[in-house]
Scaffold this motif. Sequence first.
Motif, PDB file in Angstrom:
ATOM      1  N   PRO A   1      14.498   9.699   5.025  1.00  5.42           N
ATOM      2  CA  PRO A   1      15.431   9.883   3.727  1.00  5.42           C
ATOM      3  C   PRO A   1      16.678  11.193   3.684  1.00  5.42           C
ATOM      4  N   ASP A   2      17.115  11.038   2.666  1.00  7.32           N
ATOM      5  CA  ASP A   2      18.190  12.268   2.657  1.00  7.32           C
ATOM      6  C   ASP A   2      17.755  13.276   1.630  1.00  7.32           C
ATOM      7  N   GLU A   3      16.633  12.718   0.500  1.00  7.23           N
ATOM      8  CA  GLU A   3      16.156  13.365  -0.308  1.00  7.23           C
ATOM      9  C   GLU A   3      14.636  12.784  -1.071  1.00  7.23           C
ATOM     10  N   ILE A   4      14.080  13.575  -1.002  1.00  6.69           N
ATOM     11  CA  ILE A   4      12.498  13.523  -0.992  1.00  6.69           C
ATOM     12  C   ILE A   4      12.096  13.929  -2.497  1.00  6.69           C
ATOM     13  N   LEU A   5      10.928  12.775  -2.721  1.00  2.98           N
ATOM     14  CA  LEU A   5      10.669  13.363  -4.497  1.00  2.98           C
ATOM     15  C   LEU A   5       9.217  13.197  -4.522  1.00  2.98           C
ATOM     16  N   CYS A   6       8.724  14.520  -4.616  1.00 10.03           N
ATOM     17  CA  CYS A   6       6.878  13.960  -4.332  1.00 10.03           C
ATOM     18  C   CYS A   6       6.025  14.951  -5.324  1.00 10.03           C
ATOM     19  N   SER A   7       5.127  13.798  -5.577  1.00 11.44           N
ATOM     20  CA  SER A   7       4.542  14.601  -6.824  1.00 11.44           C
ATOM     21  C   SER A   7       3.955  16.065  -6.138  1.00 11.44           C
ATOM     22  N   THR A   8       3.312  16.843  -7.082  1.00  7.90           N
ATOM     23  CA  THR A   8       2.947  18.806  -6.693  1.00  7.90           C
ATOM     24  C   THR A   8       1.147  18.311  -5.967  1.00  7.90           C
ATOM     25  N   ALA A   9       0.466  17.407  -6.429  1.00  9.86           N
ATOM     26  CA  ALA A   9      -0.477  16.932  -5.726  1.00  9.86           C
ATOM     27  C   ALA A   9      -0.379  18.215  -4.125  1.00  9.86           C
ATOM     28  N   GLN A  10      -2.088  18.075  -3.748  1.00 12.64           N
ATOM     29  CA  GLN A  10      -2.227  19.204  -1.752  1.00 12.64           C
ATOM     30  C   GLN A  10      -2.238  17.950  -1.312  1.00 12.64           C
TER      31      GLN A  10
ATOM     32  N   TYR B   1       2.960  13.600 -10.871  1.00 16.49           N
ATOM     33  CA  TYR B   1       1.275  13.319 -10.222  1.00 16.49           C
ATOM     34  C   TYR B   1       0.492  12.407 -11.562  1.00 16.49           C
ATOM     35  N   LEU B   2       0.061  11.156 -10.805  1.00 15.80           N
ATOM     36  CA  LEU B   2      -0.759   9.723 -11.684  1.00 15.80           C
ATOM     37  C   LEU B   2       0.426   9.419 -12.393  1.00 15.80           C
ATOM     38  N   ALA B   3       1.264   9.099 -11.989  1.00 17.03           N
ATOM     39  CA  ALA B   3       2.737   8.842 -12.874  1.00 17.03           C
ATOM     40  C   ALA B   3       2.628   7.095 -13.160  1.00 17.03           C
ATOM     41  N   ALA B   4       2.770   7.043 -13.932  1.00 18.03           N
ATOM     42  CA  ALA B   4       2.947   5.531 -14.026  1.00 18.03           C
ATOM     43  C   ALA B   4       4.443   4.755 -14.182  1.00 18.03           C
ATOM     44  N   PRO B   5       4.338   3.531 -13.352  1.00 16.81           N
ATOM     45  CA  PRO B   5       5.877   3.160 -13.044  1.00 16.81           C
ATOM     46  C   PRO B   5       7.153   3.414 -13.946  1.00 16.81           C
ATOM     47  N   GLU B   6       7.209   3.324 -15.493  1.00 13.30           N
ATOM     48  CA  GLU B   6       8.371   3.520 -15.778  1.00 13.30           C
ATOM     49  C   GLU B   6       8.365   5.218 -15.419  1.00 13.30           C
ATOM     50  N   LYS B   7       7.603   6.390 -15.349  1.00 16.13           N
ATOM     51  CA  LYS B   7       7.551   7.504 -15.348  1.00 16.13           C
ATOM     52  C   LYS B   7       8.417   7.717 -14.239  1.00 16.13           C
ATOM     53  N   LEU B   8       8.165   6.720 -12.567  1.00 18.70           N
ATOM     54  CA  LEU B   8       8.008   7.198 -11.766  1.00 18.70           C
ATOM     55  C   LEU B   8      10.192   6.278 -11.629  1.00 18.70           C
ATOM     56  N   ARG B   9      10.240   5.509 -12.025  1.00 23.13           N
ATOM     57  CA  ARG B   9      11.975   4.395 -12.358  1.00 23.13           C
ATOM     58  C   ARG B   9      12.255   5.518 -12.732  1.00 23.13           C
TER      59      ARG B   9
ATOM     60  N   ASN C   1      -1.407   5.779  -7.016  1.00 20.96           N
ATOM     61  CA  ASN C   1      -2.242   4.832  -7.300  1.00 20.96           C
ATOM     62  C   ASN C   1      -2.602   5.260  -8.358  1.00 20.96           C
ATOM     63  N   PRO C   2      -2.827   4.534  -9.509  1.00 23.44           N
ATOM     64  CA  PRO C   2      -2.004   2.914  -9.690  1.00 23.44           C
ATOM     65  C   PRO C   2      -1.019   2.637  -9.637  1.00 23.44           C
TER      66      PRO C   2
ATOM     67  N   ILE D   1       1.598   3.936  -8.074  1.00 24.45           N
ATOM     68  CA  ILE D   1       3.094   3.781  -7.209  1.00 24.45           C
ATOM     69  C   ILE D   1       2.731   2.318  -6.711  1.00 24.45           C
ATOM     70  N   GLY D   2       1.742   1.914  -6.708  1.00 24.21           N
ATOM     71  CA  GLY D   2       1.583   0.171  -5.845  1.00 24.21           C
ATOM     72  C   GLY D   2       2.027  -1.018  -7.362  1.00 24.21           C
ATOM     73  N   LEU D   3       1.523   0.057  -8.387  1.00 22.74           N
ATOM     74  CA  LEU D   3       2.075  -0.997  -9.850  1.00 22.74           C
ATOM     75  C   LEU D   3       3.294  -0.737  -9.064  1.00 22.74           C
ATOM     76  N   PHE D   4       4.372   0.303  -9.444  1.00 18.22           N
ATOM     77  CA  PHE D   4       5.947   0.432  -9.318  1.00 18.22           C
ATOM     78  C   PHE D   4       6.225   0.147  -8.481  1.00 18.22           C
ATOM     79  N   ALA D   5       6.091  -0.524  -6.664  1.00 25.49           N
ATOM     80  CA  ALA D   5       5.858  -1.300  -5.849  1.00 25.49           C
ATOM     81  C   ALA D   5       6.164  -2.936  -6.280  1.00 25.49           C
ATOM     82  N   GLN D   6       5.516  -3.549  -6.735  1.00 28.02           N
ATOM     83  CA  GLN D   6       5.323  -4.620  -7.515  1.00 28.02           C
ATOM     84  C   GLN D   6       5.705  -4.866  -9.093  1.00 28.02           C
ATOM     85  N   SER D   7       6.753  -4.030  -9.533  1.00 27.49           N
ATOM     86  CA  SER D   7       7.810  -4.161 -10.287  1.00 27.49           C
ATOM     87  C   SER D   7       8.974  -4.682 -10.118  1.00 27.49           C
ATOM     88  N   LEU D   8       9.058  -4.000  -8.849  1.00 24.60           N
ATOM     89  CA  LEU D   8      10.120  -3.465  -8.338  1.00 24.60           C
ATOM     90  C   LEU D   8      10.434  -4.906  -8.246  1.00 24.60           C
TER      91      LEU D   8
END
Length: 161
Positions: free
Chosen positions: A47-56, A78-86, A103-104, A106-113
């Motif tokens: 990647p040339d950019e990283i978006l990361c949750s703040t969780a440990q 952190y524990l975001a729903a697909p629309e928030k990730l999008r 999850n859930p 990130i997995g739901l977001f992958a399936q929604s793409l």
Amino acid sequence: MKRLILMRHAKSDWALGQPDAARPLNARGQRSAAAMGDWLREKSYLPDEILCSTAQRTRETLDLLRITAPTSFQKGLYLAAPEKLRKALRKAKGEAVLMLGHNPGIGLFAQSLEVTPPDHPRFDDYPTCATLIVDFPITDWTKLDAPGEAVDFAVGRDFSD
């Protein structure tokens, strides 16, 4: 062309009395994250950019990948729903963006793409350290609704156990 590297954090520890966001990785998760970093480098999925949750556990996964790029730690992932990730991805500026979450969502977001799912038995349940590589024929992340092409998919256990 834009590339999304969509990753779920590696396997975390379930120590009692610890807030969920503070849980670290367990030994298997540490091995999986390091192995996934090796795989990403070997395949040149960097990647040339990283978006990361703040969780440990997401921060620790990112550290063990040993990949450096400008990083935005976002509490909203952190524990975001697909629309928030999008919505977060639509604000990205990089050509290849690593999004590291939970999850859930990130997995739901992958399936929604809008992509043909990769031929991997674990794609539907998106286990820990699952990583999807998707290319989109777009010039700007705001056009994320365009169909993409799943380039690759792997899970940490493919390399570390």
